[in-house]
Write an enzyme that holds these catalytic residues in place. Structure first.
Site, PDB file in Angstrom:
ATOM      1  N   ARG A 169       0.854  -1.211   0.000  1.00 20.05           N
ATOM      2  CA  ARG A 169       0.000   0.000   0.000  1.00 20.05           C
ATOM      3  C   ARG A 169       0.885   1.255   0.000  1.00 20.05           C
ATOM      4  NH1 ARG A 169      -2.106   0.367   6.326  1.00 20.05           N
ATOM      5  NH2 ARG A 169      -0.316   1.572   7.010  1.00 20.05           N
TER       6      ARG A 169
ATOM      7  N   TYR B 277      11.422   7.647  15.532  1.00 18.18           N
ATOM      8  CA  TYR B 277      11.318   7.705  14.061  1.00 18.18           C
ATOM      9  C   TYR B 277      12.447   8.570  13.472  1.00 18.18           C
ATOM     10  CZ  TYR B 277       8.932   8.372   9.513  1.00 18.18           C
ATOM     11  OH  TYR B 277       8.609   8.408   8.176  1.00 18.18           O
TER      12      TYR B 277
HETATM   13  N1  LIG Z   1       3.638   9.255   4.323  1.00 19.09           N
HETATM   14  C1  LIG Z   1       4.517  10.198   4.556  1.00 19.09           C
HETATM   15  O1  LIG Z   1       4.206  11.389   4.610  1.00 19.09           O
HETATM   16  C2  LIG Z   1       5.967   9.851   4.738  1.00 19.09           C
HETATM   17  C3  LIG Z   1       6.869  10.890   4.974  1.00 19.09           C
HETATM   18  C4  LIG Z   1       8.209  10.581   5.133  1.00 19.09           C
HETATM   19  C5  LIG Z   1       8.632   9.281   5.030  1.00 19.09           C
HETATM   20  N2  LIG Z   1       7.751   8.275   4.807  1.00 19.09           N
HETATM   21  C6  LIG Z   1       8.270   6.912   4.726  1.00 19.09           C
HETATM   22  O2  LIG Z   1       7.811   6.312   3.526  1.00 19.09           O
HETATM   23  C7  LIG Z   1       7.705   4.903   3.718  1.00 19.09           C
HETATM   24  C8  LIG Z   1       6.313   4.431   3.315  1.00 19.09           C
HETATM   25  O3  LIG Z   1       5.361   5.164   4.067  1.00 19.09           O
HETATM   26  P1  LIG Z   1       3.789   5.033   3.863  1.00 19.09           P
HETATM   27  O4  LIG Z   1       3.213   6.342   4.232  1.00 19.09           O
HETATM   28  O5  LIG Z   1       3.490   4.444   2.533  1.00 19.09           O
HETATM   29  O6  LIG Z   1       3.460   3.990   5.027  1.00 19.09           O
HETATM   30  P2  LIG Z   1       2.349   2.855   5.118  1.00 19.09           P
HETATM   31  O7  LIG Z   1       2.160   2.606   6.580  1.00 19.09           O
HETATM   32  O8  LIG Z   1       1.156   3.203   4.296  1.00 19.09           O
HETATM   33  O9  LIG Z   1       3.087   1.597   4.448  1.00 19.09           O
HETATM   34  C9  LIG Z   1       4.195   0.972   5.033  1.00 19.09           C
HETATM   35  C10 LIG Z   1       4.234  -0.465   4.583  1.00 19.09           C
HETATM   36  O10 LIG Z   1       5.368  -1.101   5.205  1.00 19.09           O
HETATM   37  C11 LIG Z   1       4.960  -2.380   5.635  1.00 19.09           C
HETATM   38  N3  LIG Z   1       5.783  -2.882   6.745  1.00 19.09           N
HETATM   39  C12 LIG Z   1       5.818  -2.427   8.006  1.00 19.09           C
HETATM   40  N4  LIG Z   1       6.644  -3.183   8.756  1.00 19.09           N
HETATM   41  C13 LIG Z   1       7.137  -4.143   7.941  1.00 19.09           C
HETATM   42  C14 LIG Z   1       8.013  -5.228   8.141  1.00 19.09           C
HETATM   43  N5  LIG Z   1       8.526  -5.505   9.340  1.00 19.09           N
HETATM   44  N6  LIG Z   1       8.316  -6.033   7.087  1.00 19.09           N
HETATM   45  C15 LIG Z   1       7.772  -5.773   5.861  1.00 19.09           C
HETATM   46  N7  LIG Z   1       6.927  -4.757   5.616  1.00 19.09           N
HETATM   47  C16 LIG Z   1       6.602  -3.955   6.651  1.00 19.09           C
HETATM   48  C17 LIG Z   1       3.511  -2.163   6.097  1.00 19.09           C
HETATM   49  O11 LIG Z   1       2.793  -3.387   6.221  1.00 19.09           O
HETATM   50  C18 LIG Z   1       2.986  -1.242   5.022  1.00 19.09           C
HETATM   51  O12 LIG Z   1       2.472  -1.960   3.927  1.00 19.09           O
HETATM   52  C19 LIG Z   1       8.049   4.651   5.179  1.00 19.09           C
HETATM   53  O13 LIG Z   1       9.398   4.295   5.294  1.00 19.09           O
HETATM   54  C20 LIG Z   1       7.795   5.990   5.828  1.00 19.09           C
HETATM   55  O14 LIG Z   1       8.538   6.138   7.008  1.00 19.09           O
HETATM   56  C21 LIG Z   1       6.414   8.537   4.665  1.00 19.09           C
END
Ligand SMILES: NC(=O)c1ccc[n+]([C@@H]2O[C@H](COP(=O)([O-])OP(=O)(O)OC[C@H]3O[C@@H](n4cnc5c(N)ncnc54)[C@H](O)[C@@H]3O)[C@@H](O)[C@H]2O)c1
Length: 447
Positions: free
Chosen positions: A218, A353
């Site tokens: 996702r 984080y």
């Molecule tokens: N959304 C934002 O604004 C934002 C900003 C900065 C950084 N990020 C980074 O971007 C990345 C994706 O974020 P997102 O918003 O799509 O998050 P999200 O929570 O929608 O998706 C994260 C995915 O990682 C998977 N995951 C978690 N732990 C896991 C594990 N142990 N093994 C395998 N898969 C695992 C989850 O099941 C999920 O599908 C992350 O690293 C997040 O820290 C997001």
């Protein structure tokens, strides 16, 4: 999540209201669409540095870009979609005036959504002090232009090392395209490529290549899988057992395969290596999986601290090390990590984080020179506020502030992060190594 303010201020009444009340007026960003060449065209080209010839060669190779030489002092009213200034040989403070003349004369020619790129020589590579100072000064100019040109115009600085001129193409194409819609005010350093890319297919650059994306069921991970698949990759989508159903759907939707794996499991590196032994080494590995467990440090449990560091930092380190040691990445391979502006600026309630995401930057910078010996690059994106399920959980007022506190006055979309990752993972991006590129619309946080 939809941004209702963005829709409102782009309605006739909303535009009037925002203008009258002096509120931010973000423009809906124009993003790349399949089948679209999408490069800014025409582009004005100025500056007489050592990169001028390479810029002309790149433009003539694209077939579509009309490069108009701009005489710095001759004003023109013809509108343009982009500008490239080769400042790589600006040697002292006096010569900085050329940039003033050029942007003073041409800023109004840039249309909405225009792309501006300044090319320079990294200060640490300048022998003479006046040149090092002038080159460093370019950063202030570029970051200011990114703030003041508005109208969804983006501005970047690319420092190209002497001898690395041929590494410019993938970066110039990216920053002059709609793929970089939410990237602005960035400084990127290019070195000689760690590998020798030949016969680049600019439409399907990942054709015949295998990519692994963690957290792909996702959000941003799914968008990364989609963009890499769109550009020709065979994608292996990884996620935890709890997400198995959505993972399978994600993999099916990109014509790839699903690999159920908790990346923090003690045997995750061995399982991945077993996958490589059976199916072959990867060309691209994207460490996207990440979690948040927000609390101020006094209230944070040890489990919340440890789990965030385990998923966001330790797992990318363990998996990258195992893949590099076990020949799980081919020569010409790319590792791309996902950091965050929290890792650059720090954030209230996110000490775990931010520690993990700052550690990711350390991982990239420490691993890049080592991986280069195997002709592999290691880079990171640092997203700002991206519209996903993760940010949908943020309380309304903080979420609204997060969206607006950047030069484009809006949150980014997962595809903005994915397009930036695709550029870093590109077969022609072997000269981009050890870089951290923010995908944040030039967020004020940590700037
Ligand atoms: N959304 C934002 O604004 C934002 C900003 C900065 C950084 N990020 C980074 O971007 C990345 C994706 O974020 P997102 O918003 O799509 O998050 P999200 O929570 O929608 O998706 C994260 C995915 O990682 C998977 N995951 C978690 N732990 C896991 C594990 N142990 N093994 C395998 N898969 C695992 C989850 O099941 C999920 O599908 C992350 O690293 C997040 O820290 C997001």
């Amino acid at each position: 999540m939809s941004d209702s303010y963005l829709s409102f201020v782009n309605s006739p009444w909303g535009r009037w209201f925002a203008q009258t009340a002096g509120l931010p007026q973000p423009l809906p960003l124009q993003r790349h669409r399949t089948g679209q060449q999408g490069l800014a065209n025409p582009v004005i080209v100025a500056g007489a540095g050592r990169l001028r010839g390479e810029v002309q060669r790149i433009f003539s190779a694209t077939d579509t870009v009309t490069a108009q030489p701009a005489t710095i002092k001759a004003p023109s009213t013809v509108k343009v979609q982009g500008a490239v200034f080769d400042a790589s040989e600006i040697a002292d403070l006096k010569q900085l005036d050329e940039l003033y003349e050029f942007f003073h004369t041409n800023a109004r020619r840039l249309v909405q959504h225009a792309r501006v790129v300044v090319l320079g020589t990294a200060p640490e590579q300048c022998k003479a002090l006046p040149q090092a100072i002038a080159q460093r000064a370019l950063e202030g100019l570029v970051r200011s232009l990114a703030k003041e040109l508005r109208r969804a115009i983006t501005v970047q600085l690319i420092y190209v090392a002497p001898g690395a001129e041929s590494a410019l193409e993938s970066s110039l194409r990216f920053f002059l395209s709609r793929r970089s819609a939410y990237v602005s005010g960035q400084v990127v350093r290019l070195e000689k490529a760690v590998d020798q890319a030949t016969d680049i297919d600019w439409d399907k650059p990942f054709s015949g290549r295998r990519a692994l994306v963690t957290g792909a069921s996702r959000g941003i991970g799914l968008a990364i899988a989609q963009v890499l698949a769109r550009d020709g990759a065979q994608v292996v989508c990884v996620d935890v057992p709890q997400a198995q159903e959505s993972l399978q759907q994600a993999a099916n939707s990109v014509g790839g395969t699903a690999l159920v794996l908790d990346i923090t499991a003690a045997d995750a590196p061995q399982k991945l290596q077993a996958h490589v032994s059976e199916h072959g080494a990867f060309d691209v590995v994207v460490h996207n999986a990440g979690i948040t467990r927000d609390k101020t440090i006094a209230k944070m449990t040890e489990a919340a601290w440890r789990s965030v560091l385990a998923v966001n930092l330790d797992a990318p380190l363990q998996l990258s090390t195992a893949l590099l040691e076990g020949q799980g990445l081919k020569p010409g391979g790319r590792i791309v990590c996902v950091s965050s502006i929290s890792g650059i600026a720090g954030n209230l309630g996110q000490s775990n984080y931010a520690t993990s995401k700052a550690g990711v930057i350390g991982l990239v910078q420490g691993l890049a020179p080592r991986a280069a010996q195997q002709q592999v690059t290691v880079n990171a994106v640092a997203p700002g506020f991206i519209e996903t399920q993760m940010t949908a959980k943020i309380p309304l007022m903080i979420r609204e502030a997060g969206r607006r506190m950047n030069s484009l006055s809006q949150g980014g979309q997962p595809i903005d992060v994915a397009e930036t990752i695709a550029w870093l993972a590109h077969p022609a991006s072997g000269g981009v190594n050890g870089q951290v590129v923010r995908v944040c619309g030039q967020s004020l946080l940590g700037a």
